[in-house]
Design an enzyme around this catalytic site. Structure first.
Site, mmCIF file in Angstrom:
data_model
loop_
_atom_site.group_PDB
_atom_site.id
_atom_site.type_symbol
_atom_site.label_atom_id
_atom_site.label_comp_id
_atom_site.label_asym_id
_atom_site.label_seq_id
_atom_site.Cartn_x
_atom_site.Cartn_y
_atom_site.Cartn_z
ATOM 1 N N ASP A 106 0.849 -1.186 0.000
ATOM 2 C CA ASP A 106 0.000 0.000 0.000
ATOM 3 C C ASP A 106 0.888 1.240 0.000
ATOM 4 O OD1 ASP A 106 -1.998 -1.837 0.207
ATOM 5 O OD2 ASP A 106 -2.761 -1.153 2.138
ATOM 6 N N ASP A 131 -15.843 -3.328 -0.438
ATOM 7 C CA ASP A 131 -15.387 -2.869 0.878
ATOM 8 C C ASP A 131 -16.620 -2.608 1.736
ATOM 9 O OD1 ASP A 131 -12.882 -2.973 -0.239
ATOM 10 O OD2 ASP A 131 -12.697 -0.819 -0.531
#
Length: 251
Positions: free
Chosen positions: A8, A130
């Site tokens: 990330d 998500d």
């Protein structure tokens, strides 16, 4: 089940967010290319690269760095973060990604999923689901995001031809408290033909063993790898041991 280390990116650094919160970012290294080579050296067969700056901006921001990581890794890479248009997805694939992960754009427009699948094939497109409170959110870090029913979103995208789903329980992300098996099993029941990439909360070899036993296609590993809670080599051995056994998903 394939284990996929996450890289990330925020301001060029490798970080992990807690519960998708940009104000709760932990920086692990300033050299993401070296990290990619490290995970591949330990046996990773794929990487999950997220442009967090892009996710927040709504457009790719770190495309050049992502492309450099993909090139250095020399294994298949799935790329996420800020991909909102067909042109964004095309550029990422042309830069070397073998899969692109889209959330906000696909939730708003299943028609875009159909367009991307026609152009690139279903194997190249991953829908990011998500979830917080049963709702699939495009901008998962935004507490005010309304979202749509998560299972309904999966059904709509499955009907549009999507085969791959990355399912993340936002409230568990980065906390190492275990995956949300209720959510993952619910998605698996609603979309038995889907290939599910389990994400968020994985904090131990036991969690890896549990997900492997349930027969999910992949699991994304993040903070647990960076903080040593999971050793990738050992985790890969667990997965290999489960490879030929039938799934044991919850009812």
């Amino acid at each position: 089940m394939e284990l996929i280390p996450a890289i990330d990116l925020l301001d060029g650094n490798v970080v992990r967010l807690a519960q998708g919160d940009f104000n709760r970012a932990t920086v692990y290294t300033t050299d993401p290319v070296a990290v990619a080579r490290h995970w591949v050296g330990e046996g990773a067969t794929r990487l999950h690269i997220v442009d967090l700056d892009g996710a927040r901006a709504g457009r790719p921001v770190q495309a050049a760095l992502v492309a450099a990581i993909v090139k250095a890794a020399a294994v298949p890479c799935q790329v996420a973060g800020g991909l909102r248009t067909a042109a964004d997805a095309r550029a990422a694939l042309e830069a070397g990604a073998d899969r692109v992960v889209l959330g906000t754009a696909l939730l708003k427009s299943p028609e875009l999923a159909m367009e991307l699948i026609r152009e690139h094939g279903a194997g190249s497109i991953v829908a990011a689901i998500d979830v917080r409170g049963g709702r699939a959110l495009g901008e998962g870090w935004a507490r005010t995001a309304a979202g749509v029913d998560g299972i309904q979103a999966v059904g709509q995208l499955l009907a549009a031809g999507v085969e791959w789903f990355a399912v993340t329980a936002i409230d568990r992300d980065g906390l190492l408290e275990g995956p949300d098996l209720v959510l993952l099993d619910a998605v698996a029941r609603a979309a038995p033909s889907a290939k599910i990439i389990a994400s968020a909360g994985v904090g131990s070899i036991g969690d890896v063993r549990t997900l492997a036993a349930r027969g999910f296609a992949c699991v994304i590993l993040g903070r647990a790898l960076y903080e040593g809670a999971i050793n990738l080599i050992s985790a890969l051995e667990v997965v290999a041991d489960r490879a030929d056994r039938p799934p044991e998903r919850g009812s």
